[in-house]
Write an enzyme that holds these catalytic residues in place. Structure first.
Site, mmCIF file in Angstrom:
data_model
loop_
_atom_site.group_PDB
_atom_site.id
_atom_site.type_symbol
_atom_site.label_atom_id
_atom_site.label_comp_id
_atom_site.label_asym_id
_atom_site.label_seq_id
_atom_site.Cartn_x
_atom_site.Cartn_y
_atom_site.Cartn_z
ATOM 1 N N ARG A 1 98.353 13.330 16.934
ATOM 2 C CA ARG A 1 97.380 13.704 17.961
ATOM 3 C C ARG A 1 97.348 12.641 19.050
ATOM 4 N NH1 ARG A 1 93.567 17.552 16.005
ATOM 5 N NH2 ARG A 1 93.441 17.714 13.732
ATOM 6 N N HIS B 1 84.550 17.942 2.491
ATOM 7 C CA HIS B 1 85.647 17.454 3.336
ATOM 8 C C HIS B 1 86.348 16.252 2.722
ATOM 9 C CE1 HIS B 1 87.974 16.851 6.943
ATOM 10 N NE2 HIS B 1 87.541 15.609 7.043
ATOM 11 N N ASP C 1 92.886 24.980 4.150
ATOM 12 C CA ASP C 1 92.127 23.875 4.725
ATOM 13 C C ASP C 1 90.659 24.074 4.382
ATOM 14 O OD1 ASP C 1 91.777 21.516 6.058
ATOM 15 O OD2 ASP C 1 92.625 22.196 7.956
ATOM 16 N N ASP D 1 87.765 24.545 12.544
ATOM 17 C CA ASP D 1 86.928 24.202 13.697
ATOM 18 C C ASP D 1 87.522 24.908 14.921
ATOM 19 O OD1 ASP D 1 85.323 23.090 15.641
ATOM 20 O OD2 ASP D 1 85.520 21.044 14.932
ATOM 21 N N THR D 2 88.277 24.200 15.733
ATOM 22 C CA THR D 2 88.974 24.874 16.836
ATOM 23 C C THR D 2 90.125 25.713 16.298
ATOM 24 O OG1 THR D 2 90.512 23.034 17.188
ATOM 25 C CG2 THR D 2 88.422 22.982 18.392
ATOM 26 N N LYS E 1 101.288 15.987 11.384
ATOM 27 C CA LYS E 1 100.876 16.163 12.775
ATOM 28 C C LYS E 1 100.562 14.821 13.410
ATOM 29 C CE LYS E 1 96.022 16.896 11.478
ATOM 30 N NZ LYS E 1 94.913 17.847 11.398
ATOM 31 N N ASP F 1 55.362 21.880 22.826
ATOM 32 C CA ASP F 1 56.217 20.740 23.187
ATOM 33 C C ASP F 1 57.510 20.704 22.368
ATOM 34 O OD1 ASP F 1 55.277 20.066 20.715
ATOM 35 O OD2 ASP F 1 54.615 18.040 21.263
ATOM 36 N N ASP G 1 98.082 19.229 7.046
ATOM 37 C CA ASP G 1 98.223 17.790 7.306
ATOM 38 C C ASP G 1 98.348 17.065 5.978
ATOM 39 O OD1 ASP G 1 95.579 17.519 6.266
ATOM 40 O OD2 ASP G 1 94.773 17.898 8.262
ATOM 41 N N ARG H 1 82.398 15.234 8.048
ATOM 42 C CA ARG H 1 83.638 14.700 8.633
ATOM 43 C C ARG H 1 83.463 13.284 9.166
ATOM 44 N NH1 ARG H 1 85.533 19.554 12.495
ATOM 45 N NH2 ARG H 1 83.276 19.945 12.513
#
Length: 319
Positions: free
Chosen positions: A208, A136, A232, A236-237, A206, A44, A178, A103
């Site tokens: 967004r 972070h 940094d 991530d992306t 920056k 399960d 940033d 984060r």
């Protein structure tokens, strides 16, 4: 003589990192053992975890595999700490090469969870100490009800650059992508200067329109004709890093390097060709860009663990 156990999932993606740290500590402490975590999964999808060997009266260091999916990472962390707690260790230390959920560290809108605080509350039930690198947000350390050390990667990064890219350190500017990372970049620039390497500072600004999408980027600082090192904590992306790199080259920077301690690369690696070099640590085992180099943190964690065992200062590692 101290009795020490390094505990890790030796079939996981982060096993080599744990083995490397164990090898370092074992070089100083003879009675140090590396112990696996056995996982049994039921039909399960429930599972149980077992420490594969005796840890009674040992100082234990759980090197938790950061490559696991966040929910699996958290669940396994709690269950293995539960198993350790009732196995009579002398001390439980939790080691995060990369700390998940860091984060989500503040309440910046209504009706949201502060995940880092919830994680700290749970860990405070079981552990005696904790350790990670390039957290972070530094204030997360205050969430824990036990000593929690935040290591810094910059000594290892500087050594890597001095050994392999000495020409890059001429006409150097440290760049934060940033304003939030400005203190981190400033600390690194000051460290370069203290070592006789002239280094300027520049900041990215920056805006967004939505998460993970940068709509506008400006650079504050003199970067024309300079070698720029963007720093940094997390890639991530990579959209912010890439946008920063593009703007730096448009404004006349010579070589542009990017360093991210924790390389997730969730949106692929092709976009990172804008950089002359991408430097990333081995806190995670992601697919890396072709123009990347790994800056290993194994020795940093190994030395920090050894100093913790012996009751010695960690701050001297960064002085």
């Amino acid at each position: 003589m101290e009795k020490v156990a390094i505990i890790a999932d030796l079939s996981g993606t982060g096993a080599n990192f744990a083995r490397g740290v164990y090898g370092y500590v074992r070089g100083f402490i003879s009675d140090c053992v590396l112990i696996d975590i056995k996982k049994t999964t039921f039909k399960d999808k429930e599972f149980k975890l077992k420490i594969a060997d005796n840890i009674r009266r040992r100082k234990c260091f759980l090197i938790h595999d950061s490559n696991k999916e966040p929910c699996e990472w958290f669940t396994e962390l709690v269950f293995i700490l539960e198993a350790m707690r009732f196995s009579s260790p002398e001390e439980i230390n939790v080691i995060f090469p990369y700390m998940r959920f860091a984060r989500q560290e503040r309440k910046d809108e209504s009706r949201i969870s502060v995940n880092a605080k919830a994680l700290a509350d749970v860990l405070s039930i079981y552990a005696n100490r904790g350790m990670t690198v390039d957290l972070h947000a530094g204030q997360i350390q205050e969430y824990f009800n036990f000593p929690f050390d935040n290591l810094y990667s910059f000594p290892v990064l500087i050594k890597h650059l001095k050994d392999k890219h000495p020409d890059f350190l001429e006409d150097l500017v440290v760049v934060s992508p940033d304003l939030g990372g400005g203190k981190r970049a400033e600390a690194l620039a000051k460290k370069f200067v203290s070592m006789g390497i002239k280094a300027g500072l520049a900041l990215g600004y920056k805006s967004r329109e939505k998460d993970n999408e940068v709509s506008k980027m400006n650079i504050i600082g003199d970067i024309e004709g300079k070698n720029c090192l963007i720093i940094d904590d997390i890639i991530d992306t990579g959209n912010t890093l890439v946008k920063t790199g593009e703007i730096l080259k448009e404004k006349g920077a010579k070589m542009v390097y990017a360093f991210g301690t924790h390389g997730l690369f969730t949106d692929g690696t092709d976009k990172f060709r804008v950089f002359d070099k991408v430097l990333v640590s081995d806190s995670l085992s992601s697919k890396l860009p072709e123009n990347s180099e790994v800056v290993s943190l194994v020795t940093l964690f190994g030395e920090a663990i050894y100093r913790t065992i012996m009751g010695e200062s960690l701050s001297v590692l960064f002085g």
